[in-house]
Motif scaffolding. Structure first.
Motif, mmCIF file in Angstrom:
data_model
loop_
_atom_site.group_PDB
_atom_site.id
_atom_site.type_symbol
_atom_site.label_atom_id
_atom_site.label_comp_id
_atom_site.label_asym_id
_atom_site.label_seq_id
_atom_site.Cartn_x
_atom_site.Cartn_y
_atom_site.Cartn_z
ATOM 1 N N ALA A 1 0.866 -1.181 0.000
ATOM 2 C CA ALA A 1 0.000 0.000 0.000
ATOM 3 C C ALA A 1 0.903 1.232 0.000
ATOM 4 C CB ALA A 1 -0.922 -0.009 1.214
ATOM 5 N N ILE A 2 1.616 1.374 -1.101
ATOM 6 C CA ILE A 2 2.631 2.420 -1.211
ATOM 7 C C ILE A 2 1.986 3.711 -1.716
ATOM 8 C CG2 ILE A 2 4.872 3.018 -2.183
ATOM 9 C CD1 ILE A 2 4.847 0.517 -0.346
ATOM 10 N N THR A 3 2.017 4.734 -0.885
ATOM 11 C CA THR A 3 1.405 6.045 -1.175
ATOM 12 C C THR A 3 -0.041 5.930 -1.641
ATOM 13 O OG1 THR A 3 2.325 6.145 -3.440
ATOM 14 C CG2 THR A 3 3.604 7.186 -1.686
ATOM 15 N N ILE A 4 -0.821 5.048 -1.029
ATOM 16 C CA ILE A 4 -2.244 4.982 -1.359
ATOM 17 C C ILE A 4 -3.099 5.459 -0.197
ATOM 18 C CG2 ILE A 4 -2.476 2.552 -0.675
ATOM 19 C CD1 ILE A 4 -4.353 4.402 -3.526
ATOM 20 N N GLY A 5 -2.630 5.240 1.042
ATOM 21 C CA GLY A 5 -3.446 5.589 2.199
ATOM 22 C C GLY A 5 -3.833 7.047 2.263
ATOM 23 N N HIS A 6 -2.915 7.941 1.856
ATOM 24 C CA HIS A 6 -3.231 9.369 1.981
ATOM 25 C C HIS A 6 -4.171 9.871 0.878
ATOM 26 C CE1 HIS A 6 0.966 9.406 0.091
ATOM 27 N NE2 HIS A 6 0.185 9.834 -0.886
ATOM 28 N N TYR A 7 -4.595 8.993 -0.016
ATOM 29 C CA TYR A 7 -5.640 9.368 -0.976
ATOM 30 C C TYR A 7 -7.019 8.877 -0.529
ATOM 31 C CZ TYR A 7 -1.740 10.555 -3.976
ATOM 32 O OH TYR A 7 -0.582 11.117 -4.468
ATOM 33 N N LEU A 8 -7.077 8.213 0.612
ATOM 34 C CA LEU A 8 -8.350 7.719 1.121
ATOM 35 C C LEU A 8 -8.949 8.758 2.065
ATOM 36 C CD1 LEU A 8 -7.532 3.974 1.931
ATOM 37 C CD2 LEU A 8 -7.968 5.074 -0.279
ATOM 38 N N PRO A 9 -10.102 9.340 1.720
ATOM 39 C CA PRO A 9 -10.706 10.354 2.591
ATOM 40 C C PRO A 9 -11.217 9.726 3.880
ATOM 41 C CG PRO A 9 -12.206 9.769 0.825
ATOM 42 C CD PRO A 9 -10.914 9.074 0.516
ATOM 43 N N PRO A 10 -11.322 10.515 4.938
ATOM 44 C CA PRO A 10 -11.841 9.979 6.200
ATOM 45 C C PRO A 10 -13.187 9.282 6.042
ATOM 46 C CG PRO A 10 -10.909 12.161 6.542
ATOM 47 C CD PRO A 10 -10.912 11.933 5.062
ATOM 48 N N ALA A 11 -14.029 9.780 5.140
ATOM 49 C CA ALA A 11 -15.355 9.189 4.948
ATOM 50 C C ALA A 11 -15.293 7.755 4.442
ATOM 51 C CB ALA A 11 -16.172 10.052 3.975
ATOM 52 N N ALA B 1 3.134 -3.569 3.732
ATOM 53 C CA ALA B 1 4.081 -2.463 3.608
ATOM 54 C C ALA B 1 3.313 -1.236 3.146
ATOM 55 C CB ALA B 1 5.178 -2.792 2.605
ATOM 56 N N LEU B 2 3.589 -0.099 3.761
ATOM 57 C CA LEU B 2 2.912 1.115 3.328
ATOM 58 C C LEU B 2 3.805 2.330 3.506
ATOM 59 C CD1 LEU B 2 1.818 3.040 5.907
ATOM 60 C CD2 LEU B 2 0.249 1.135 6.197
ATOM 61 N N THR B 3 3.521 3.343 2.705
ATOM 62 C CA THR B 3 4.079 4.673 2.913
ATOM 63 C C THR B 3 2.909 5.643 2.931
ATOM 64 O OG1 THR B 3 4.435 5.065 0.542
ATOM 65 C CG2 THR B 3 6.270 4.124 1.788
ATOM 66 N N HIS B 4 3.079 6.738 3.670
ATOM 67 C CA HIS B 4 1.942 7.640 3.864
ATOM 68 C C HIS B 4 2.436 9.060 4.113
ATOM 69 C CE1 HIS B 4 -1.887 9.205 5.246
ATOM 70 N NE2 HIS B 4 -2.463 8.021 5.100
ATOM 71 N N LEU B 5 1.837 10.005 3.422
ATOM 72 C CA LEU B 5 2.143 11.421 3.618
ATOM 73 C C LEU B 5 1.708 11.848 5.019
ATOM 74 C CD1 LEU B 5 3.144 13.962 1.979
ATOM 75 C CD2 LEU B 5 0.723 14.464 1.596
ATOM 76 N N THR B 6 2.505 12.695 5.644
ATOM 77 C CA THR B 6 2.184 13.173 6.982
ATOM 78 C C THR B 6 2.334 14.683 7.060
ATOM 79 O OG1 THR B 6 2.730 12.959 9.330
ATOM 80 C CG2 THR B 6 4.560 12.862 7.765
ATOM 81 N N ASP B 7 1.620 15.272 7.996
ATOM 82 C CA ASP B 7 1.832 16.697 8.259
ATOM 83 C C ASP B 7 2.590 16.890 9.569
ATOM 84 O OD1 ASP B 7 -0.235 15.918 9.896
ATOM 85 O OD2 ASP B 7 -1.748 17.170 8.921
ATOM 86 N N ASP B 8 3.215 15.805 10.040
ATOM 87 C CA ASP B 8 4.038 15.900 11.247
ATOM 88 C C ASP B 8 5.340 16.643 10.987
ATOM 89 O OD1 ASP B 8 2.158 14.435 12.629
ATOM 90 O OD2 ASP B 8 3.332 12.580 12.687
ATOM 91 N N PHE B 9 5.801 16.640 9.748
ATOM 92 C CA PHE B 9 7.120 17.181 9.434
ATOM 93 C C PHE B 9 7.036 18.664 9.090
ATOM 94 C CE2 PHE B 9 8.087 12.715 7.601
ATOM 95 C CZ PHE B 9 8.219 12.221 8.886
ATOM 96 N N GLN C 1 -2.067 7.977 13.529
ATOM 97 C CA GLN C 1 -3.077 7.561 12.552
ATOM 98 C C GLN C 1 -2.506 6.565 11.542
ATOM 99 O OE1 GLN C 1 -4.063 11.593 11.354
ATOM 100 N NE2 GLN C 1 -6.107 11.429 12.263
ATOM 101 N N VAL C 2 -1.258 6.754 11.149
ATOM 102 C CA VAL C 2 -0.627 5.816 10.218
ATOM 103 C C VAL C 2 -0.419 4.473 10.899
ATOM 104 C CG1 VAL C 2 1.425 5.350 8.821
ATOM 105 C CG2 VAL C 2 0.465 7.665 8.879
ATOM 106 N N LEU C 3 -0.001 4.479 12.146
ATOM 107 C CA LEU C 3 0.187 3.226 12.877
ATOM 108 C C LEU C 3 -1.104 2.425 12.955
ATOM 109 C CD1 LEU C 3 2.523 4.382 15.797
ATOM 110 C CD2 LEU C 3 3.064 2.672 14.048
ATOM 111 N N GLU C 4 -2.241 3.091 13.033
ATOM 112 C CA GLU C 4 -3.526 2.398 13.103
ATOM 113 C C GLU C 4 -3.781 1.541 11.871
ATOM 114 O OE1 GLU C 4 -6.639 5.200 13.683
ATOM 115 O OE2 GLU C 4 -5.986 5.800 15.695
ATOM 116 N N LEU C 5 -3.201 1.919 10.732
ATOM 117 C CA LEU C 5 -3.438 1.176 9.496
ATOM 118 C C LEU C 5 -2.796 -0.206 9.538
ATOM 119 C CD1 LEU C 5 -2.903 4.070 6.916
ATOM 120 C CD2 LEU C 5 -5.021 3.331 8.006
ATOM 121 N N PHE C 6 -1.815 -0.408 10.417
ATOM 122 C CA PHE C 6 -1.177 -1.716 10.558
ATOM 123 C C PHE C 6 -1.975 -2.659 11.461
ATOM 124 C CE2 PHE C 6 2.544 0.914 9.422
ATOM 125 C CZ PHE C 6 3.069 0.149 8.384
ATOM 126 N N GLY C 7 -2.948 -2.099 12.209
ATOM 127 C CA GLY C 7 -3.766 -2.935 13.076
ATOM 128 C C GLY C 7 -2.923 -3.706 14.072
#
Length: 269
Positions: A158-168, A189-197, A223-229
């Motif tokens: 799931a490489i750079t796909i999570g940050h295209y999923l809206p909260p809804a 495996a995933l990568t995800h854009l963050t606004d932490d930086f 929030q990203v860690l939650e995606l790993f369950g």
């Protein structure tokens, strides 16, 4: 239709920028249109190192596939795979372990059309045109059922796909459905854009991307860690792309924030 036009489906609106084609352009590919290149230039104006972010993300994908093959994985489900460029999942996996099976998933017309051309003579790789937020459509697709044995470990990408999923769309629930579908010994495996930086101009990137087919939704580390369950993160845990098992002789970014994305791999126990 000429060979150079087969990858442009009739239904594709070439006037609306697409993230798959923007990413292709940033990686030096040729399957993109003028509006995609113009949007990439806008992103570069906002975030000058965005092409480096894309390249480090692509290098992370290569290392992840190699890692999973070494761990015994022989089948991969690549969610939001985008437009195939050099170093595709099936090329990496099948070179390391001939016979490895790969299913790419994307809904963007150019990405799917070009994938079909590329994979026409590869019986162990296929593309499914589907929305990853509808896991049952992906998991139940004919090509998925043909190539993926869900009783055996799967490499979920799931490489750079999570940050295209809206909260809804309930990203945590979507990822949970895929995690539930795979056997013990599978990896995510995933990568995800963050606004932490602070070095990432997240708000400006979000605003810029609103004129494309794909809005972006940066998320925090938690929030990203939650995606790993309940999957177990492998060392070094959730880091940034160039900090995850960096190549020998290739130095990570000077500042981890320059990677722009959180990155991690986790095992289903």
């Amino acid at each position: 239709m000429s060979d150079t036009m087969k990858w442009i489906p009739a239904e594709v609106d070439a006037d609306v920028p697409s993230v798959a084609r923007i990413y292709d352009y940033l990686l030096g590919g040729s399957h993109n249109f003028a509006p995609d290149r113009a949007m990439a230039d806008k992103l570069l104006a906002v975030q000058p190192n965005v092409a480096d972010i894309a390249r480090r993300n692509r290098a992370f994908l290569r290392r992840v596939v190699q890692f999973m093959v070494e761990a015994g994985v022989r089948q991969f489900l690549d969610l939001g795979s985008g437009i195939p460029t050099a170093g595709n999942v099936h090329e990496i996996a099948q070179q390391a372990a001939p016979g490895s099976r790969v299913v790419y998933v994307d809904y963007e017309g150019v990405a799917v059309a070009h994938s079909k051309l590329l994979l026409a003579e590869n019986e162990n790789a296929a593309v499914v045109q589907a929305d990853v937020t509808r896991p049952d459509d992906v998991l139940g697709a004919e090509e998925t059922r043909r190539l993926i044995d869900f009783s055996q470990p799967v490499g979920l990408l799931a490489i750079t796909i999570g940050h295209y999923l809206p909260p809804a769309s309930d990203p945590a629930g979507v990822f949970g459905r895929y995690r539930d579908a795979v056997a013990r010994g599978s990896y995510l495996a995933l990568t995800h854009l963050t606004d932490d930086f602070t070095s990432l101009h997240g708000d400006e990137i979000v605003e810029t991307m609103k004129s494309t087919q794909n809005n972006v939704f940066p998320r925090t580390r938690e929030q990203v860690l939650e995606l790993f369950g309940d999957f177990d993160l492998v060392e070094p845990g959730l880091v940034t792309t160039s900090r995850w098992h960096p190549d020998y002789g290739v130095a990570p970014a000077v500042d981890p924030e320059e990677d722009g994305l959180y990155a991690g791999v986790a095992l289903k126990p």
